[in-house]
Design a protein around this motif. Structure first.
Motif, PDB file in Angstrom:
ATOM      1  N   PHE A 188      47.169   5.920 -33.554  1.00 12.81           N
ATOM      2  CA  PHE A 188      47.277   4.466 -33.387  1.00 12.81           C
ATOM      3  C   PHE A 188      46.481   3.762 -34.483  1.00 12.81           C
ATOM      4  O   PHE A 188      45.391   4.211 -34.870  1.00 12.81           O
ATOM      5  N   PHE A 195      44.957   1.082 -28.628  1.00 11.71           N
ATOM      6  CA  PHE A 195      44.788   2.487 -28.241  1.00 11.71           C
ATOM      7  C   PHE A 195      43.986   3.292 -29.259  1.00 11.71           C
ATOM      8  O   PHE A 195      43.807   4.499 -29.094  1.00 11.71           O
ATOM      9  N   ALA A 215      53.079  12.266 -25.682  1.00  9.74           N
ATOM     10  CA  ALA A 215      54.463  11.939 -26.047  1.00  9.74           C
ATOM     11  C   ALA A 215      54.721  12.138 -27.541  1.00  9.74           C
ATOM     12  O   ALA A 215      55.861  12.320 -27.948  1.00  9.74           O
ATOM     13  N   PHE A 216      53.642  12.109 -28.337  1.00  4.49           N
ATOM     14  CA  PHE A 216      53.809  12.256 -29.791  1.00  4.49           C
ATOM     15  C   PHE A 216      53.702  13.713 -30.243  1.00  4.49           C
ATOM     16  O   PHE A 216      53.913  14.003 -31.409  1.00  4.49           O
ATOM     17  N   PRO A 265      55.387   3.622 -33.207  1.00  2.00           N
ATOM     18  CA  PRO A 265      55.042   2.215 -32.967  1.00  2.00           C
ATOM     19  C   PRO A 265      55.178   1.342 -34.226  1.00  2.00           C
ATOM     20  O   PRO A 265      55.588   0.185 -34.135  1.00  2.00           O
ATOM     21  N   GLY A 286      59.953   0.186 -24.897  1.00  4.48           N
ATOM     22  CA  GLY A 286      58.940   0.598 -23.941  1.00  4.48           C
ATOM     23  C   GLY A 286      57.580   0.511 -24.594  1.00  4.48           C
ATOM     24  O   GLY A 286      57.438   0.857 -25.772  1.00  4.48           O
ATOM     25  N   TRP A 287      56.586   0.061 -23.818  1.00  2.06           N
ATOM     26  CA  TRP A 287      55.203  -0.030 -24.324  1.00  2.06           C
ATOM     27  C   TRP A 287      54.286  -0.291 -23.124  1.00  2.06           C
ATOM     28  O   TRP A 287      54.729  -0.881 -22.135  1.00  2.06           O
ATOM     29  N   PRO A 288      53.024   0.089 -23.216  1.00  4.65           N
ATOM     30  CA  PRO A 288      52.095  -0.210 -22.119  1.00  4.65           C
ATOM     31  C   PRO A 288      51.853  -1.714 -21.940  1.00  4.65           C
ATOM     32  O   PRO A 288      52.269  -2.518 -22.772  1.00  4.65           O
ATOM     33  N   VAL A 313      49.243   5.628 -18.866  1.00  6.57           N
ATOM     34  CA  VAL A 313      49.011   6.008 -20.270  1.00  6.57           C
ATOM     35  C   VAL A 313      48.074   7.219 -20.367  1.00  6.57           C
ATOM     36  O   VAL A 313      47.083   7.299 -19.645  1.00  6.57           O
ATOM     37  N   VAL A 349      46.067   8.765 -23.564  1.00  6.98           N
ATOM     38  CA  VAL A 349      45.711   8.868 -24.985  1.00  6.98           C
ATOM     39  C   VAL A 349      44.514   9.799 -25.041  1.00  6.98           C
ATOM     40  O   VAL A 349      43.453   9.506 -24.482  1.00  6.98           O
ATOM     41  N   PHE A 369      53.015   1.583 -18.143  1.00  2.87           N
ATOM     42  CA  PHE A 369      54.020   1.261 -19.162  1.00  2.87           C
ATOM     43  C   PHE A 369      54.996   0.232 -18.592  1.00  2.87           C
ATOM     44  O   PHE A 369      55.201   0.155 -17.368  1.00  2.87           O
ATOM     45  N   ARG A 387      64.161   0.821 -27.792  1.00  6.81           N
ATOM     46  CA  ARG A 387      63.259   1.730 -28.519  1.00  6.81           C
ATOM     47  C   ARG A 387      62.492   2.574 -27.499  1.00  6.81           C
ATOM     48  O   ARG A 387      61.961   2.061 -26.516  1.00  6.81           O
ATOM     49  N   VAL A 393      58.097   9.261 -23.476  1.00  9.31           N
ATOM     50  CA  VAL A 393      57.589   8.649 -22.240  1.00  9.31           C
ATOM     51  C   VAL A 393      58.715   8.037 -21.403  1.00  9.31           C
ATOM     52  O   VAL A 393      58.799   8.252 -20.196  1.00  9.31           O
ATOM     53  N   TYR A 394      59.572   7.244 -22.047  1.00  9.59           N
ATOM     54  CA  TYR A 394      60.563   6.446 -21.316  1.00  9.59           C
ATOM     55  C   TYR A 394      61.957   7.066 -21.336  1.00  9.59           C
ATOM     56  O   TYR A 394      62.877   6.546 -20.707  1.00  9.59           O
ATOM     57  N   THR A 435      60.108   6.472 -26.701  1.00  5.54           N
ATOM     58  CA  THR A 435      59.420   7.712 -27.084  1.00  5.54           C
ATOM     59  C   THR A 435      59.739   8.656 -25.917  1.00  5.54           C
ATOM     60  O   THR A 435      60.389   8.232 -24.947  1.00  5.54           O
ATOM     61  N   THR A 473      48.637  10.666 -28.132  1.00  6.45           N
ATOM     62  CA  THR A 473      49.263  10.726 -26.808  1.00  6.45           C
ATOM     63  C   THR A 473      50.222  11.921 -26.759  1.00  6.45           C
ATOM     64  O   THR A 473      50.843  12.265 -27.770  1.00  6.45           O
TER      65      THR A 473
HETATM   66  O1  173 Z   1      55.537   3.711 -26.640  1.00  7.24           O
HETATM   67  C1  173 Z   1      54.863   4.552 -27.234  1.00  7.24           C
HETATM   68  O2  173 Z   1      54.769   4.622 -28.465  1.00  7.24           O
HETATM   69  C2  173 Z   1      54.126   5.514 -26.422  1.00  7.24           C
HETATM   70  O3  173 Z   1      54.692   6.480 -25.997  1.00  7.24           O
HETATM   71  C3  173 Z   1      52.694   5.223 -26.125  1.00  7.24           C
HETATM   72  C4  173 Z   1      51.942   6.162 -25.439  1.00  7.24           C
HETATM   73  C5  173 Z   1      50.609   5.874 -25.162  1.00  7.24           C
HETATM   74  C6  173 Z   1      50.053   4.689 -25.556  1.00  7.24           C
HETATM   75  C7  173 Z   1      50.811   3.778 -26.244  1.00  7.24           C
HETATM   76  C8  173 Z   1      52.141   4.031 -26.527  1.00  7.24           C
END
Ligand code: 173
Length: 316
Positions: A31, A37, A89-90, A182, A198-200, A224, A226, A142, A161, A165-166, A163, A87
């Motif tokens: 980030f 984050f 998800a990445f 992001p 999608g975003w927190p 979330v 991280v 989220f 959009r 996560v969604y 990741t 995170t």
């Molecule tokens: O949406 C995103 O990029 C994502 O998956 C995420 C995960 C943790 C914190 C912020 C964004």
């Protein structure tokens, strides 16, 4: 004379061991520096550098401009960096079932208590050669943000959009999905390439996305994660004092997860101030929305690794 010699020897030993022991770890964050984050991680690094003089220091080489977010898992796994703020998800390329971390309904403190932390740490160690050191992001949900309104939990005809996560949830609700880091969201919105993202609850304003965002869909879903992860060879090469310092820093930063409830409220107020309207699902729509999140989320993990899904579900 005897006393002086003994003292001199003791000083030499102290100085010698301190000089030999101090190690500087190289770190990167998924980030951008100064954004939501990256903040807990920056505080973690400051704490370590303040309290770890002569023991261990952390040098942050940068954010997504230094290592692209979806590459950062590889960088910490291979030791290109020693430590990462990232995170799960990445880094699904290395640990696909890590995406389950978002499904936790308890805190990292509870996960340390009930053995879940050890399961997650073991998964990270064996699949991607990293120590799972700390989790930030507890209490942060989220959301789906949109440029046009919807009336029901139905995303047919919308390009969103995403990741990992969604992914499962939005797909099940009919959306057309585009996966981006992001850093690409603002331009995609500006060009009209996406109808939402999608975003927190935190961070929309400090990325400037509020300019292009008309609606937030409530309720939020998931939690979330991280994480601070450390290359396992680096970790295993540390002395007890160095490991203890990092573990103390982990507990310190994790205790700050409690602050997120206040920060969430402030962010929601700032979004309203910036003109972002809330689309609030209630009754059966709310249930369908939240069920899609939970059911599709767990189904996706079970498909990847049924055993891991069962173990994590039991302690999340
Ligand atoms: O949406 C995103 O990029 C994502 O998956 C995420 C995960 C943790 C914190 C912020 C964004």
């Amino acid at each position: 004379m005897k006393k002086t010699l003994a003292l001199t020897a003791a000083f030499a030993m102290l100085a010698g061991s301190a000089a030999a022991e101090e190690v500087t770890l190289k770190a990167a964050s998924a980030f951008a520096t100064g954004t939501t984050f990256a903040r807990p991680f920056a505080a973690f690094v400051d704490w370590v550098n303040e309290n770890g003089k002569g023991v261990l220091q952390i040098n942050v080489v940068g954010g997504p401009e230094a290592v692209p977010p979806f590459e950062l898992g590889n960088a910490v796994s291979s030791g290109v960096v020693d430590l990462a703020n990232n995170t799960a998800a990445f880094y699904t390329n290395l640990l696909p079932e890590g995406d389950a971390l978002k499904l936790a309904t308890n805190t990292i403190q509870e996960q340390r208590e009930n053995g879940c932390y050890d399961i997650i740490d073991e998964m990270h160690q064996s699949a991607m050669n990293v120590k799972y050191l700390a989790r930030t992001g507890d209490n942060v949900n989220f959301h789906l943000y949109l440029t046009k309104p919807i009336e029901k939990p139905d995303l047919n005809g919308l390009t969103i959009r995403t990741t990992p996560v969604y992914q499962a949830m939005f797909k099940a609700l009919g959306a057309n999905l585009v996966r981006t880091a992001p850093g690409e969201v603002y331009t995609a919105l500006e060009r009209g390439a996406i109808d939402g993202y999608g975003w927190p609850i935190q961070g929309v304003l400090d990325l400037g996305w509020d300019e292009q965002t008309k609606y937030r869909v409530d309720p939020g879903f998931y939690q979330v994660d991280v994480n601070v992860i450390v290359n396992l060879d680096t970790w295993n090469g540390l002395g007890d004092e160095q490991k203890a310092l990092l573990e103390k820093a982990a507990a310190w930063i994790e205790a700050k997860n409690a602050d997120n409830l206040d920060i969430n409220a402030k962010e929601a107020a700032a979004q309203a101030e910036a003109g972002i309207e809330v689309i609030e699902f209630s009754g059966a729509d709310r249930e369908a929305w939240l069920n899609a999140a939970q059911d599709e989320g767990w189904a996706a993990i079970a498909e990847i690794n049924a055993e891991a899904a069962d173990k994590l579900k039991a302690c999340f």
